[in-house]
Write an enzyme that holds these catalytic residues in place. Structure first.
Site, PDB file in Angstrom:
ATOM      1  N   LYS A 255      40.383  51.447  94.660  1.00  0.00           N
ATOM      2  CA  LYS A 255      39.803  51.244  96.001  1.00  0.00           C
ATOM      3  C   LYS A 255      40.695  51.971  97.372  1.00  0.00           C
ATOM      4  CE  LYS A 255      35.636  49.983  95.182  1.00  0.00           C
ATOM      5  NZ  LYS A 255      34.093  50.630  95.151  1.00  0.00           N
TER       6      LYS A 255
ATOM      7  N   SER B  39      40.337  49.772  85.828  1.00  0.00           N
ATOM      8  CA  SER B  39      40.040  50.060  87.378  1.00  0.00           C
ATOM      9  C   SER B  39      40.463  48.895  88.353  1.00  0.00           C
ATOM     10  CB  SER B  39      38.628  50.112  87.572  1.00  0.00           C
ATOM     11  OG  SER B  39      37.674  49.122  87.417  1.00  0.00           O
TER      12      SER B  39
END
Length: 409
Positions: free
Chosen positions: A59, A309
């Site tokens: 992110k 991720s």
């Protein structure tokens, strides 16, 4: 080049520009091989370890590119975001690095380690609402009232371009890649990777993975427009999104080869594999590509890159998920049985379990159930085993010893 609704066109050049913006900010995370998955799939499988990125997830890439692109006037007004964890930390650090004030709204039940980390990265944290949708509404209201710039977690071209830098790294680190598998929530990461990869390597197959209880993309792609789910339920909070973003939806519809779903059992098994075999701490959303590979290993042409991720998993959730994963893998057995309520009965039972090589994790007694006789006690056992066959053997050993076994799972 991909045409975006209500947004400029996005191409690999935008992703390259984002990569320059991120130079010295985001790490080029490592690529690690997985022998276990390689043996299952029948061709090389690599992990792209974005769980080792700063803030613990991808992110930061999109958040930094988005905030770096703001005007001086916009930066002066500050930024605001809403998130249960990963986006919150990415925005907080990105804003701090750029000298911009940040306010992050998080759900009241957000894990304390994630709240603390977001504050440590420099954001003012405001707890509001029970679910992310309520938190998102509060953040948008704050933006309207104060003029702060709302930083969306996935539905903006700059965010998509920032996430796409991960795709460029994959091509550089594994030029022979044939399939890239990516977890999908709102779609920003998969869309960014698609923009970067498909323009340079249209032969590479891109597969998105969603949790069965939060799979908005399959019905949306069938309908031809984003569809909002009535409810979402999954342990993978990083991909627990009820509606695709408009910007990533168009890209994914045009460029991504397939979006498939995985069960909660598969997610927990994927997390367990990452921890035990790869020695990597990965959150359930980050383990979703691994879950897909475990669920149908013969469906992926290799070499395969599975994007891990994120690694921001709450310790309590990790404990529950690992227990769930062990059960899904047949290495955790719960069962109930009745004993005569007399001295030595439990010791005799434990001796039988020792002979069967079962590790006792927990024992509980029930003496007040009206279904029990006056001289009976019900015992619930939680056992660690060596696999499905061992579970069967343990139950058979107890039955052979005269116990009535009632599995609880």
């Amino acid at each position: 080049m991909v045409s975006l609704p209500d947004a400029p066109a996005l191409s690999v050049d935008d992703v390259r520009a984002a990569q320059k913006t991120l130079s010295g900010v985001a790490r080029t995370t490592s690529m690690e091989g997985s022998r276990h998955l390689t043996s299952l799939v029948g061709s090389p499988v690599h992990f792209k370890c974005e769980n080792l990125q700063r803030t613990g997830s991808f992110k930061l890439r999109g958040a930094y590119v988005r905030i770096a692109g703001l005007t001086h006037e916009e930066r002066a007004r500050g930024v605001v975001a809403a998130s249960a964890g990963n986006h919150a930390q990415g925005v907080a650090l990105a804003a701090s690095l750029l000298g911009v004030a940040s306010t992050v709204f998080m759900p009241e039940g957000a894990p304390l380690p994630k709240v603390a980390a977001t504050r440590d990265y420099g954001a003012e944290v405001r707890l509001h609402g029970q679910v992310v949708d309520e938190t998102l509404h509060a953040a948008r209201e704050y933006a309207q009232q104060t003029g702060a710039v709302f930083i969306h977690p996935f539905d903006h071209p700059d965010v998509v371009a920032g996430q796409g830098t991960l795709g460029l790294e994959i091509l550089e680190q594994c030029p022979e890649v044939r399939t890239i598998v990516v977890g999908v929530g709102g779609g920003g990461l998969l869309a960014g990777i698609a923009v970067a990869v498909k323009e340079l390597r249209p032969d590479v197959r891109l597969i998105g993975v969603q949790a069965e209880g939060a799979a908005a993309y399959p019905p949306s792609l069938s309908a031809g427009h984003p569809v909002t789910l009535e409810s979402v339920s999954t342990m993978a909070d990083g991909i627990k999104v009820g509606r695709p973003g408009n910007v990533p939806f168009k890209i994914i519809g045009d460029l991504v080869d397939e979006v498939r779903t995985v069960s909660e059992d598969a997610l927990s098994s994927g997390l367990l594999l990452c921890l035990e075999r790869a020695k990597l701490v990965v959150e359930p959303a980050g383990a979703s590509p691994v879950a897909a590979l475990l669920s149908q290993p013969d469906a992926f042409e290799g070499p395969v890159v599975a994007v891990l991720s994120g690694g921001n998993v709450d310790p309590l959730l990790m404990q529950r998920t690992l227990r769930h994963g062990m059960a899904a893998a047949g290495r955790y057995l719960s069962l109930r049985l009745r004993l005569r309520d007399r001295p030595g009965a439990l010791a005799a039972l434990l001796q039988e379990l020792s002979v069967a090589d079962a590790n006792v994790l927990d024992v509980s007694h029930v003496r007040t159930d009206p279904r029990l006789g006056l001289d009976e006690v019900e015992v619930e056992l939680h056992l660690e085993t060596q696999g499905p066959e061992h579970c069967t053997d343990v139950a058979a050993t107890l039955r052979a010893a005269g116990y009535t076994v009632v599995p609880t799972r």
